[in-house]
Design an enzyme around this catalytic site. Structure first.
Site, short mmCIF file in Angstrom:
data_model
loop_
_atom_site.label_atom_id
_atom_site.label_comp_id
_atom_site.label_asym_id
_atom_site.label_seq_id
_atom_site.Cartn_x
_atom_site.Cartn_y
_atom_site.Cartn_z
N GLU A 77 63.35 55.32 38.39
CA GLU A 77 62.23 54.48 38.82
C GLU A 77 61.64 54.92 40.15
O GLU A 77 60.50 54.59 40.47
CB GLU A 77 62.66 53.01 38.90
CG GLU A 77 63.01 52.38 37.56
CD GLU A 77 61.83 52.29 36.61
OE1 GLU A 77 61.08 53.29 36.48
OE2 GLU A 77 61.64 51.24 35.98
N THR A 135 53.00 51.91 40.24
CA THR A 135 53.91 50.81 40.59
C THR A 135 54.08 50.73 42.11
O THR A 135 54.13 49.64 42.69
CB THR A 135 55.26 50.97 39.88
OG1 THR A 135 55.00 51.04 38.48
CG2 THR A 135 56.18 49.77 40.13
N1 HSE Z 1 59.43 44.56 39.11
C1 HSE Z 1 58.62 45.73 39.10
C2 HSE Z 1 57.33 45.43 39.83
C3 HSE Z 1 58.29 46.09 37.68
O1 HSE Z 1 56.73 44.40 39.54
O2 HSE Z 1 56.94 46.20 40.69
C4 HSE Z 1 57.43 47.30 37.53
O3 HSE Z 1 57.23 47.57 36.17
#
Ligand code: HSE
Length: 319
Positions: free
Chosen positions: A136, A192
């Site tokens: 990630e 993100t």
């Molecule tokens: N929890 C993460 C965010 C998920 O909202 O940034 C990203 O897919």
């Protein structure tokens, strides 16, 4: 690389996921069965610690091992187990890329499951989760666990990192349907990270209490197998208001879905896809069309999909 160099090979699949589900930022993940990635790892005879990524044509994800989510995860395990074999990682993308459906997570999850099986690492579930989250960093800049936990273990999962990394999977109600509406928008490569940069750095206790209460309602709804109750916990007053401006059509999509009978509507993960919950199989397509219409009102083309909670990531072949 020549095919004959492959000593052994293992292939795994992992499903898409929606994260946050309103108030559960970085804590709630729900695997969705409509899309999946397939990752095969080829163990080669040479031992230079090199990784080659093979992608289908026109797939726009990093092909450098240091930037690809699947190889970032694999490199960490290889390092830990002192595995020096050169590897070829073939990734077939089924999850829409960069649109809030856990695309990088699905690749990492499938890669870790395949690698664990191929090299018989015997990783615990927590270790599998932790290695999958390494990927990630490629898109979010940080290890967040909510997408990978759902891709790996399927269905609805709660994950926490403090004081220790743990996850709890809760069975989903049989009537839970998630309508996902995916806009055709070109998002930045580290979308993100960008979507995380707009979130407030500090919040009031009052807001924390409201979100926490809603998150508890949602968990209770899953625990009690009550779709209406879990949907009732969807309101997030911290992250969603900060991000909605990044999604053209957000207000119309939400309004339309509610008018069509959705029980809950929110952003899928970091967006720009939107999700709606319903317990009516009859109404799901209508909700999807209304969401597409919402995006269209902002001149954005989109496609809606009717999904169910997914099953866990799994190995599909090995030799
Ligand atoms: N929890 C993460 C965010 C998920 O909202 O940034 C990203 O897919």
């Amino acid at each position: 690389m020549k095919k004959k160099e492959t000593l052994e090979f293992c292939k795994a699949v992992a499903y898409s996921s929606t994260a946050n589900l309103g108030p559960g930022f970085d804590v709630f993940g729900l695997g969705l069965d409509f899309f999946y990635d397939t990752v095969s790892i080829h163990k080669l005879a040479t031992k230079n610690g090199k990784i080659k990524i093979a992608l289908d044509k026109n797939v726009n994800i990093p092909s450098s091992a240091k930037q690809n989510s699947a190889s970032l995860s694999v490199m960490k395990i290889a390092q830990k187990f002192k595995i020096r074999n050169d590897l070829e990682i073939r990734i077939t993308k089924g999850v829409p890329i960069g649109l809030g459906l856990g695309s990088s997570a699905a690749s990492s999850a499938a890669a870790v499951v395949a690698f664990n099986e191929l090299f018989e690492c015997k990783l615990t579930d927590n270790e599998i989760l932790d290695y999958a989250a390494e990927g990630e960093v490629s898109s979010a800049g940080v290890k967040h666990y909510d997408n990978v936990v759902a891709s790996l273990f399927g269905g609805f999962v709660v994950v926490r990192t403090f004081p220790t990394l743990n996850f709890i999977k809760i069975n989903t109600p049989k009537d839970l349907i998630v309508v996902v509406c995916v806009p055709k928008i070109i998002t930045p490569s580290r979308k993100t990270k960008l979507a995380r940069s707009v979130i407030p750095k500090e919040i009031t206790i009052k807001d924390l209490t409201k979100n926490l209460a809603n998150a508890c309602v949602m968990v209770s709804g899953f625990f009690l197998q009550d779709t209406k109750l879990l949907a009732n916990g969807i309101n997030d007053i911290i992250v969603e208001p900060a991000r909605k401006g990044l999604i053209p059509g957000y207000d119309n999509v939400k309004l339309n879905a509610y008018h069509s009978g959705a029980l809950a509507v929110t952003i899928s993960g970091a967006g720009p896809s939107m999700i709606a919950f319903t317990n009516s199989a009859k109404n799901a397509s209508k909700i999807g069309r209304s969401m597409e219409q919402g995006f269209a009102e902002s001149k954005v083309v989109s496609s809606a999909y009717v999904c169910r909670p997914s099953s866990p990531a799994r190995v599909t072949s090995k030799y």
